[in-house]
Design an enzyme around this catalytic site. Structure first.
Site, PDB file in Angstrom:
ATOM      1  N   ASN A 155      -4.669   7.745   2.216  1.00 17.67           N
ATOM      2  CA  ASN A 155      -3.823   8.044   3.150  1.00 17.67           C
ATOM      3  C   ASN A 155      -2.881   9.041   2.521  1.00 17.67           C
ATOM      4  OD1 ASN A 155      -3.408   5.540   1.560  1.00 17.67           O
ATOM      5  ND2 ASN A 155      -1.080   5.897   2.333  1.00 17.67           N
ATOM      6  N   GLN A 183      -7.355   4.745   7.653  1.00 11.88           N
ATOM      7  CA  GLN A 183      -7.239   6.266   7.874  1.00 11.88           C
ATOM      8  C   GLN A 183      -8.543   7.046   8.177  1.00 11.88           C
ATOM      9  OE1 GLN A 183      -4.538   8.351   7.600  1.00 11.88           O
ATOM     10  NE2 GLN A 183      -3.064   6.896   6.930  1.00 11.88           N
ATOM     11  N   HIS A 205      -2.844   2.696  15.498  1.00 10.11           N
ATOM     12  CA  HIS A 205      -1.703   3.467  15.418  1.00 10.11           C
ATOM     13  C   HIS A 205      -1.846   4.826  14.535  1.00 10.11           C
ATOM     14  CE1 HIS A 205       0.972   3.390  11.807  1.00 10.11           C
ATOM     15  NE2 HIS A 205       0.304   1.976  11.563  1.00 10.11           N
ATOM     16  N   CYS A 328       6.064   5.383   2.887  1.00 10.50           N
ATOM     17  CA  CYS A 328       6.606   4.365   2.383  1.00 10.50           C
ATOM     18  C   CYS A 328       7.518   4.647   1.212  1.00 10.50           C
ATOM     19  CB  CYS A 328       5.589   3.060   1.977  1.00 10.50           C
ATOM     20  SG  CYS A 328       4.408   3.119   2.979  1.00 10.50           S
TER      21      CYS A 328
HETATM   22  C1  PLP Z   1      -1.171   3.012   7.637  1.00 12.42           C
HETATM   23  C2  PLP Z   1      -1.933   2.241   6.503  1.00 12.42           C
HETATM   24  C3  PLP Z   1      -2.102   0.772   6.496  1.00 12.42           C
HETATM   25  C4  PLP Z   1      -1.148  -0.045   7.260  1.00 12.42           C
HETATM   26  O1  PLP Z   1      -1.456  -0.246   8.477  1.00 12.42           O
HETATM   27  P1  PLP Z   1      -0.421  -0.862   9.470  1.00 12.42           P
HETATM   28  O2  PLP Z   1      -1.335  -1.044  10.728  1.00 12.42           O
HETATM   29  O3  PLP Z   1       0.541   0.085   9.503  1.00 12.42           O
HETATM   30  O4  PLP Z   1       0.016  -2.156   8.899  1.00 12.42           O
HETATM   31  C5  PLP Z   1      -2.941   0.251   5.467  1.00 12.42           C
HETATM   32  N1  PLP Z   1      -3.870   0.976   4.774  1.00 12.42           N
HETATM   33  C6  PLP Z   1      -3.971   2.378   4.868  1.00 12.42           C
HETATM   34  C7  PLP Z   1      -4.952   3.230   4.163  1.00 12.42           C
HETATM   35  C8  PLP Z   1      -3.055   2.901   5.796  1.00 12.42           C
HETATM   36  O5  PLP Z   1      -3.151   4.464   5.965  1.00 12.42           O
END
Ligand code: PLP
Length: 386
Positions: A155, A183, A205, A328
């Site tokens: 990510n 991702q 999302h 984060c």
């Molecule tokens: C965004 C993300 C998550 C968390 O996903 P949510 O649907 O927001 O809980 C976990 N792993 C990766 C690699 C992400 O990019």
């Protein structure tokens, strides 16, 4: 920000919901409000049919069977269910888990929670380009290794791990492989018919669907077992109790249907934008790319600027919404654990920026971003020089 919103270069944090997805979701909020578990009347049947259509759409994007897809609230929950659910199959809290230092917190913190209960773990180092060395993985596997968890697309730096090769190593040893693909969906082809993966986390999302809905692929052939983390009405083969949010399921289904249809053309277009951005940044000078450039999705450029003298770049950028490290960790001042794992110093991490592009990014936005960055970097370099 007087009225004008900054250019959105943070598709890695979340994406807007595609307007076609919004339209698809609306009827399921007010008119067709039934509970998919109500088996006795048409309100329930209609909701159930919509949820199953959506399940098939999600499955199709990753080459899975619909029955292998378990709805969750997102990739965080999917990761928790996959990792804790596998570990808790052990009669006693003993066993060894292998993952990468560059994983998402939703994986790393699950592993840490299990360590507190008696499990052991190895957090593998990655190479300076962010990729996993297969020999390092082979060396880490033990007699009592119960699970390997490796993300498909990182990510923060967008690098793509060789999941087929990692899966082959795990299969040889009979070890369960979990893949966080939050991702990856809609950014590269995924075919679970041939990919040796047992569990895969997905979320809507990051792929133009709504927040608060995701899925876990749980392979049935050969059968992968899990201990449920949510107890209740026994929905989702007993693996995840709770009333299904019909509108959310429908939204994720439509988002994944669109992704499947448009992935090729969209990725080609975004790859051109990525090249344009990289060229523009090169023109600023003193810039390097974090993570391998070739094994990377076109949607991501994570770059580091020389000579900022320890000043943080991201907070200075006013006209561009981007991320330093990950969303984060940018709230706190701790440098990204991913960039640290690549060998970046704290100073280099602060001087790094994650620019993530997506469906609605335009050429002129790329050019404006480069101009803004050029001015910002020049200002910070001058300050560092004084
Ligand atoms: C965004 C993300 C998550 C968390 O996903 P949510 O649907 O927001 O809980 C976990 N792993 C990766 C690699 C992400 O990019």
């Amino acid at each position: 920000m007087s009225g004008r919103m900054p250019i959105y270069m943070d598709y890695g944090a979340t994406t807007p919901v595609d307007p076609r997805v919004v339209q698809c979701m609306l009827p399921w909020l007010a008119e067709d409000f039934g509970n998919a578990a109500s088996g006795g009347h048409v309100y329930g049947w209609r909701a159930q049919e919509a949820v199953e259509t959506a399940r098939a759409q999600v499955a199709a994007l990753v080459g899975a069977e619909a029955a292998d897809i378990v709805w969750t609230s997102g990739a965080t929950e999917s990761n928790n269910l996959a990792i804790k659910g596998t570990a808790q199959l052990e009669p006693r809290p003993r066993g060894h888990i292998v993952t990468l230092r560059t994983e998402h917190k939703a994986v790393l913190d699950c592993v840490h929670a299990l360590e507190a209960q008696g499990f052991e773990s190895t957090l593998l180092e990655v190479r300076a380009d962010g990729l996993l060395d297969l020999d390092r993985l082979r060396d880490a596997l033990r007699e009592d290794t119960i699970l390997v968890s490796v993300m498909m697309v990182n990510n923060e730096i967008g690098v793509v791990q060789d999941i087929a090769a990692i899966g082959a190593v795990c299969r040889e040893r009979g070890i369960t492989l979990h893949v966080d693909a939050a991702q990856a969906s809609g950014k590269l082809p995924i075919d679970l018919r041939s990919l040796p993966v047992d569990l895969m986390s997905l979320t809507a999302h990051k792929t133009y669907g709504p927040k608060g809905i995701g899925a876990l692929f749980v392979r049935r052939r050969p059968r992968v077992r899990l201990v449920p983390q949510m107890h209740g009405g026994g929905q989702e083969r007993g693996l995840r109790s709770g009333t299904l949010p019909t509108h959310q399921c429908v939204g994720m289904g439509e988002a994944f249907r669109i992704a499947q249809e448009e992935m090729d053309s969209e990725c080609a277009r975004i790859a051109i934008l990525q090249r344009r951005l990289l060229q523009g940044l090169a023109g600023i000078g003193g810039v390097s790319v974090n993570g391998d450039l070739k094994h990377r999705v076109p949607h991501n450029l994570n770059v580091c600027f020389d000579g900022l003298g320890g000043q943080a770049l991201a907070p200075e950028l006013k006209a561009v919404a981007a991320s330093s490290g990950s969303a984060c960790s940018s709230a706190s001042r701790t440098p990204s654990h991913v960039l640290k794992a690549l060998g970046c110093s704290d100073e280099q991490a602060h001087a790094s920026l994650r620019l993530t592009l997506g469906r609605f990014t335009t050429e002129s936005e790329i050019d404006d971003t480069v101009r803004e960055l050029q001015a910002c970097v020049a200002r910070l370099r001058e300050l560092a020089h004084d």
